[in-house]
Write a protein that holds these residues in place. Structure first.
Motif, PDB file in Angstrom:
ATOM      1  N   ALA A   1       0.875  -1.176   0.000  1.00  0.00           N
ATOM      2  CA  ALA A   1       0.000   0.000   0.000  1.00  0.00           C
ATOM      3  C   ALA A   1       0.909   1.222   0.000  1.00  0.00           C
ATOM      4  O   ALA A   1       1.979   1.200   0.609  1.00  0.00           O
ATOM      5  CB  ALA A   1      -0.902   0.015   1.223  1.00  0.00           C
ATOM      6  N   GLN A   2       0.495   2.250  -0.717  1.00  0.00           N
ATOM      7  CA  GLN A   2       1.348   3.432  -0.855  1.00  0.00           C
ATOM      8  C   GLN A   2       0.514   4.691  -0.716  1.00  0.00           C
ATOM      9  O   GLN A   2      -0.594   4.767  -1.257  1.00  0.00           O
ATOM     10  CB  GLN A   2       2.033   3.398  -2.228  1.00  0.00           C
ATOM     11  CG  GLN A   2       3.018   4.535  -2.453  1.00  0.00           C
ATOM     12  CD  GLN A   2       3.854   4.294  -3.702  1.00  0.00           C
ATOM     13  OE1 GLN A   2       4.246   3.189  -4.006  1.00  0.00           O
ATOM     14  NE2 GLN A   2       4.127   5.357  -4.434  1.00  0.00           N
ATOM     15  N   VAL A   3       1.040   5.633   0.020  1.00  0.00           N
ATOM     16  CA  VAL A   3       0.394   6.943   0.168  1.00  0.00           C
ATOM     17  C   VAL A   3       1.325   8.000  -0.415  1.00  0.00           C
ATOM     18  O   VAL A   3       2.531   7.977  -0.168  1.00  0.00           O
ATOM     19  CB  VAL A   3       0.077   7.248   1.654  1.00  0.00           C
ATOM     20  CG1 VAL A   3      -0.223   8.726   1.868  1.00  0.00           C
ATOM     21  CG2 VAL A   3      -1.099   6.408   2.118  1.00  0.00           C
ATOM     22  N   VAL A   4       0.752   8.908  -1.199  1.00  0.00           N
ATOM     23  CA  VAL A   4       1.508  10.034  -1.755  1.00  0.00           C
ATOM     24  C   VAL A   4       0.868  11.332  -1.260  1.00  0.00           C
ATOM     25  O   VAL A   4      -0.353  11.507  -1.353  1.00  0.00           O
ATOM     26  CB  VAL A   4       1.517   9.990  -3.303  1.00  0.00           C
ATOM     27  CG1 VAL A   4       2.151  11.255  -3.871  1.00  0.00           C
ATOM     28  CG2 VAL A   4       2.270   8.760  -3.789  1.00  0.00           C
ATOM     29  N   ILE A   5       1.685  12.204  -0.709  1.00  0.00           N
ATOM     30  CA  ILE A   5       1.195  13.467  -0.143  1.00  0.00           C
ATOM     31  C   ILE A   5       1.661  14.624  -1.028  1.00  0.00           C
ATOM     32  O   ILE A   5       2.843  14.691  -1.398  1.00  0.00           O
ATOM     33  CB  ILE A   5       1.704  13.638   1.307  1.00  0.00           C
ATOM     34  CG1 ILE A   5       1.088  12.538   2.192  1.00  0.00           C
ATOM     35  CG2 ILE A   5       1.342  15.026   1.857  1.00  0.00           C
ATOM     36  CD1 ILE A   5       1.724  12.404   3.551  1.00  0.00           C
ATOM     37  N   LEU A   6       0.729  15.513  -1.367  1.00  0.00           N
ATOM     38  CA  LEU A   6       1.046  16.681  -2.194  1.00  0.00           C
ATOM     39  C   LEU A   6       1.073  17.943  -1.336  1.00  0.00           C
ATOM     40  O   LEU A   6       0.378  18.024  -0.307  1.00  0.00           O
ATOM     41  CB  LEU A   6      -0.004  16.861  -3.292  1.00  0.00           C
ATOM     42  CG  LEU A   6      -0.236  15.683  -4.232  1.00  0.00           C
ATOM     43  CD1 LEU A   6      -1.284  16.045  -5.282  1.00  0.00           C
ATOM     44  CD2 LEU A   6       1.048  15.235  -4.910  1.00  0.00           C
ATOM     45  N   ASP A   7       1.860  18.941  -1.791  1.00  0.00           N
ATOM     46  CA  ASP A   7       1.851  20.229  -1.088  1.00  0.00           C
ATOM     47  C   ASP A   7       0.730  21.114  -1.637  1.00  0.00           C
ATOM     48  O   ASP A   7      -0.050  20.691  -2.495  1.00  0.00           O
ATOM     49  CB  ASP A   7       3.226  20.910  -1.162  1.00  0.00           C
ATOM     50  CG  ASP A   7       3.595  21.348  -2.585  1.00  0.00           C
ATOM     51  OD1 ASP A   7       2.697  21.395  -3.465  1.00  0.00           O
ATOM     52  OD2 ASP A   7       4.785  21.639  -2.827  1.00  0.00           O
ATOM     53  N   GLU A   8       0.662  22.337  -1.166  1.00  0.00           N
ATOM     54  CA  GLU A   8      -0.447  23.220  -1.563  1.00  0.00           C
ATOM     55  C   GLU A   8      -0.418  23.581  -3.042  1.00  0.00           C
ATOM     56  O   GLU A   8      -1.441  23.937  -3.627  1.00  0.00           O
ATOM     57  CB  GLU A   8      -0.406  24.515  -0.713  1.00  0.00           C
ATOM     58  CG  GLU A   8      -0.873  24.281   0.717  1.00  0.00           C
ATOM     59  CD  GLU A   8      -0.832  25.528   1.573  1.00  0.00           C
ATOM     60  OE1 GLU A   8      -0.743  26.637   0.988  1.00  0.00           O
ATOM     61  OE2 GLU A   8      -0.896  25.400   2.814  1.00  0.00           O
ATOM     62  N   GLN A   9       0.760  23.501  -3.653  1.00  0.00           N
ATOM     63  CA  GLN A   9       0.864  23.778  -5.082  1.00  0.00           C
ATOM     64  C   GLN A   9       0.574  22.543  -5.957  1.00  0.00           C
ATOM     65  O   GLN A   9       0.627  22.610  -7.191  1.00  0.00           O
ATOM     66  CB  GLN A   9       2.265  24.312  -5.431  1.00  0.00           C
ATOM     67  CG  GLN A   9       2.498  25.782  -5.045  1.00  0.00           C
ATOM     68  CD  GLN A   9       2.616  25.948  -3.545  1.00  0.00           C
ATOM     69  OE1 GLN A   9       3.358  25.222  -2.885  1.00  0.00           O
ATOM     70  NE2 GLN A   9       1.866  26.904  -2.989  1.00  0.00           N
ATOM     71  N   GLY A  10       0.295  21.397  -5.286  1.00  0.00           N
ATOM     72  CA  GLY A  10       0.030  20.174  -6.042  1.00  0.00           C
ATOM     73  C   GLY A  10       1.273  19.413  -6.431  1.00  0.00           C
ATOM     74  O   GLY A  10       1.217  18.474  -7.227  1.00  0.00           O
ATOM     75  N   LYS A  11       2.428  19.809  -5.857  1.00  0.00           N
ATOM     76  CA  LYS A  11       3.679  19.074  -6.132  1.00  0.00           C
ATOM     77  C   LYS A  11       3.879  17.985  -5.083  1.00  0.00           C
ATOM     78  O   LYS A  11       3.446  18.123  -3.938  1.00  0.00           O
ATOM     79  CB  LYS A  11       4.879  20.038  -6.113  1.00  0.00           C
ATOM     80  CG  LYS A  11       4.873  20.972  -7.315  1.00  0.00           C
ATOM     81  CD  LYS A  11       6.231  21.644  -7.488  1.00  0.00           C
ATOM     82  CE  LYS A  11       6.280  22.358  -8.843  1.00  0.00           C
ATOM     83  NZ  LYS A  11       7.579  22.988  -9.071  1.00  0.00           N
ATOM     84  N   MET A  12       4.571  16.918  -5.485  1.00  0.00           N
ATOM     85  CA  MET A  12       4.765  15.801  -4.575  1.00  0.00           C
ATOM     86  C   MET A  12       5.667  16.206  -3.418  1.00  0.00           C
ATOM     87  O   MET A  12       6.765  16.712  -3.609  1.00  0.00           O
ATOM     88  CB  MET A  12       5.373  14.618  -5.333  1.00  0.00           C
ATOM     89  CG  MET A  12       5.428  13.363  -4.499  1.00  0.00           C
ATOM     90  SD  MET A  12       5.415  11.891  -5.517  1.00  0.00           S
ATOM     91  CE  MET A  12       7.014  12.027  -6.309  1.00  0.00           C
ATOM     92  N   GLU A  13       5.176  15.972  -2.212  1.00  0.00           N
ATOM     93  CA  GLU A  13       5.921  16.327  -1.012  1.00  0.00           C
ATOM     94  C   GLU A  13       6.577  15.092  -0.393  1.00  0.00           C
ATOM     95  O   GLU A  13       7.708  15.127   0.048  1.00  0.00           O
ATOM     96  CB  GLU A  13       4.952  16.962  -0.010  1.00  0.00           C
ATOM     97  CG  GLU A  13       5.591  17.579   1.205  1.00  0.00           C
ATOM     98  CD  GLU A  13       4.531  18.258   2.061  1.00  0.00           C
ATOM     99  OE1 GLU A  13       4.075  17.630   3.034  1.00  0.00           O
ATOM    100  OE2 GLU A  13       4.149  19.408   1.758  1.00  0.00           O
ATOM    101  N   LYS A  14       5.811  13.977  -0.377  1.00  0.00           N
ATOM    102  CA  LYS A  14       6.326  12.795   0.327  1.00  0.00           C
ATOM    103  C   LYS A  14       5.619  11.540  -0.194  1.00  0.00           C
ATOM    104  O   LYS A  14       4.445  11.563  -0.514  1.00  0.00           O
ATOM    105  CB  LYS A  14       6.037  12.957   1.830  1.00  0.00           C
ATOM    106  CG  LYS A  14       6.795  11.990   2.716  1.00  0.00           C
ATOM    107  CD  LYS A  14       6.555  12.347   4.179  1.00  0.00           C
ATOM    108  CE  LYS A  14       7.345  11.429   5.090  1.00  0.00           C
ATOM    109  NZ  LYS A  14       7.057  11.646   6.494  1.00  0.00           N
ATOM    110  N   VAL A  15       6.381  10.437  -0.251  1.00  0.00           N
ATOM    111  CA  VAL A  15       5.812   9.134  -0.593  1.00  0.00           C
ATOM    112  C   VAL A  15       5.980   8.234   0.615  1.00  0.00           C
ATOM    113  O   VAL A  15       7.095   8.120   1.122  1.00  0.00           O
ATOM    114  CB  VAL A  15       6.514   8.521  -1.830  1.00  0.00           C
ATOM    115  CG1 VAL A  15       5.966   7.122  -2.119  1.00  0.00           C
ATOM    116  CG2 VAL A  15       6.354   9.421  -3.037  1.00  0.00           C
TER     117      VAL A  15
END
Length: 453
Positions: free
Chosen positions: A439-453
């Protein structure tokens, strides 16, 4: 000049030029369990979408390379960087019309492979030139040549219908999968099978049907690539599941947790999920990450180990005691996945040996038994188990002897999986000997860029 066939749709037309004898369909698969039509008709929510995935390039850092030189009378020694020395020996001996023992293959460090070094690339060219010229010959592809000639990940077109009840429990799924295998077969048949057997995702429901075709076109051949067809159908399954969750007003975590396979469940392919089924644990591990962010995406996947679906599949190992050290001899190719480390750990833990007492030899057709190709996520299971079985014999011998007393002795291990064909009529067939789950979670910042996997 022949008219090119550039799409799968063109290839399937009645009047399409045949790229190969027998037409433009390399292989077809059909898996059916339960009553899909009835379940879809009864379902509260039904989502049907068509997804496409493109060619993908392996982009390993080390391009393909081989060095060949004459050996003995009419023989050839080939230093290679492929994923199976025995496949190379078989194909080179077939090409040169030599008995296999005249073709000696030795694997160097492969570098990255990811499936991209499973097909012949330069090994046969180097061998042919060295055999004719009676001189050492090195063939190494430039990056552009590598991009041009080696097979890619299969582009696929997938029409998926997923149905669920009012609680969000999946009740049925139907998939139609077309894989563009390009101009040559490569691993097109097995890749399609994996896309089909995994088209359910790691979820528990009983009405499942999938139609699959691998189709020839006049495009770049497609073959093995990490995930081996599973990645493409996983993308479609997970996207449809999100759309169902949207209709239900559930969040994406909840719908996955509700439907996740548990030990003892019957998988959609009919196999009983083993005690080691771990998708629930994977979901628990990412739960906090998912809920701690307002902009998180989640997806699950699963993948077989071993060829499975009824194909014979064997791992082999010889342990030999030489100059006070234990040599691990297996043809399993290491291309960054750490198979030598796995084998060292298996032997060291079974026999209480230190890493400094163990030597892992390079794969070599004169020294190492055939442990099959490094493909299908199989080597840790198959060669690892073969090493463990050989190590148990060595352990017995070490109970009454010092390691130095066993000088020159050999201990062999072998492991073969027993699986059922893809269209087995058994109530609970075994499609694959083992599965891994993620299972994988991807978190985006407020600009929609990838912050963390």
């Amino acid at each position: 000049v022949l008219p090119p066939v550039l799409t799968m749709q063109e290839a399937l037309k009645d009047d399409a030029p045949h790229l190969h004898e027998g037409g433009n369909v390399l292989s077809a698969e059909h898996i059916k369990r339960g009553d899909v039509d009835a379940a879809i008709k009864k379902a509260k929510h039904v989502i049907t979408r068509t997804y496409t995935t493109p060619y993908t390039e392996h982009a390993f850092m080390e391009p393909e390379c081989a060095v060949a030189l004459p050996e003995g009378k009419d023989g050839v020694l080939v230093h290679t960087s492929g994923q199976s020395i025995y496949d190379e020996q078989h194909e080179i001996s077939h090409m040169l019309q030599l008995p296999p023992e005249k073709v000696h293959c030795h694997s160097m460090l492969v570098g990255g492979g990811f499936g991209g070094k499973e097909d012949m690339s330069v090994q046969h060219h180097a061998a042919l030139a060295a055999w004719i010229l009676k001189q050492p010959v090195k063939v190494k592809l430039s990056r552009q040549e590598s991009l041009t000639v080696h097979p890619k990940r299969h582009p696929m077109e997938m029409k998926l219908t997923t149905a669920c009840d009012e609680q969000g429990r999946i009740t049925a799924m139907r998939a139609i999968i077309d894989a563009n295998t390009g101009a040559y077969a490569s691993l097109g048949g097995p890749v399609l099978q994996r896309a089909c057997t995994h088209a359910s995702g790691p979820y528990n429901f009983q009405n499942f049907e999938v139609y699959g075709r691998a189709i020839y076109t006049n495009l770049v051949p497609a073959g093995a690539f990490r995930g081996f067809g599973v990645t493409q159908s996983c993308f479609a399954v997970e996207a449809n599941l999100n759309l169902l969750a949207d209709e239900l007003g559930m969040d994406y975590y909840e719908i996955r947790r509700l439907n996740a396979l548990k030990p003892g469940d019957t998988m959609p392919n009919g196999q009983i999920a083993g005690e080691d089924t771990g998708i629930v644990e994977c979901l628990e591990a990412v739960k906090e990450a998912y809920y701690s962010s307002p902009r998180a995406g989640i997806a699950c996947g699963f993948k077989n180990s071993g060829l499975g679906v009824g194909f014979p599949d064997t791992g082999r190992c010889i342990l030999s005691v030489e100059q006070g050290k234990v040599h691990i001899r297996t043809s399993a190719a290491c291309m960054g996945q750490g198979v030598a480390t796995v084998c060292t750990q298996m032997l060291g833990q079974t026999c209480s040996l230190g890493a400094d007492q163990i030597i892992v030899e390079d794969p070599d057709t004169r020294r190492t038994p055939d442990s099959g190709t490094s493909t299908a996520s199989r080597q840790s299971v198959f060669t690892g188990e073969a090493v463990r079985r050989a190590a148990l014999k060595l352990k017995d011998a070490l109970q009454t002897n010092a390691l130095s007393d066993l000088e020159g002795q050999e201990f062999s291990g072998e492991y073969t999986s027993i699986t059922d064909p893809i269209n087995s009529k058994k109530e609970h067939p075994v499609s694959h000997v083992a599965y891994s789950f993620s299972a994988q979670v991807v978190i985006l910042d407020e600009q929609g860029k990838m912050e963390k996997v």
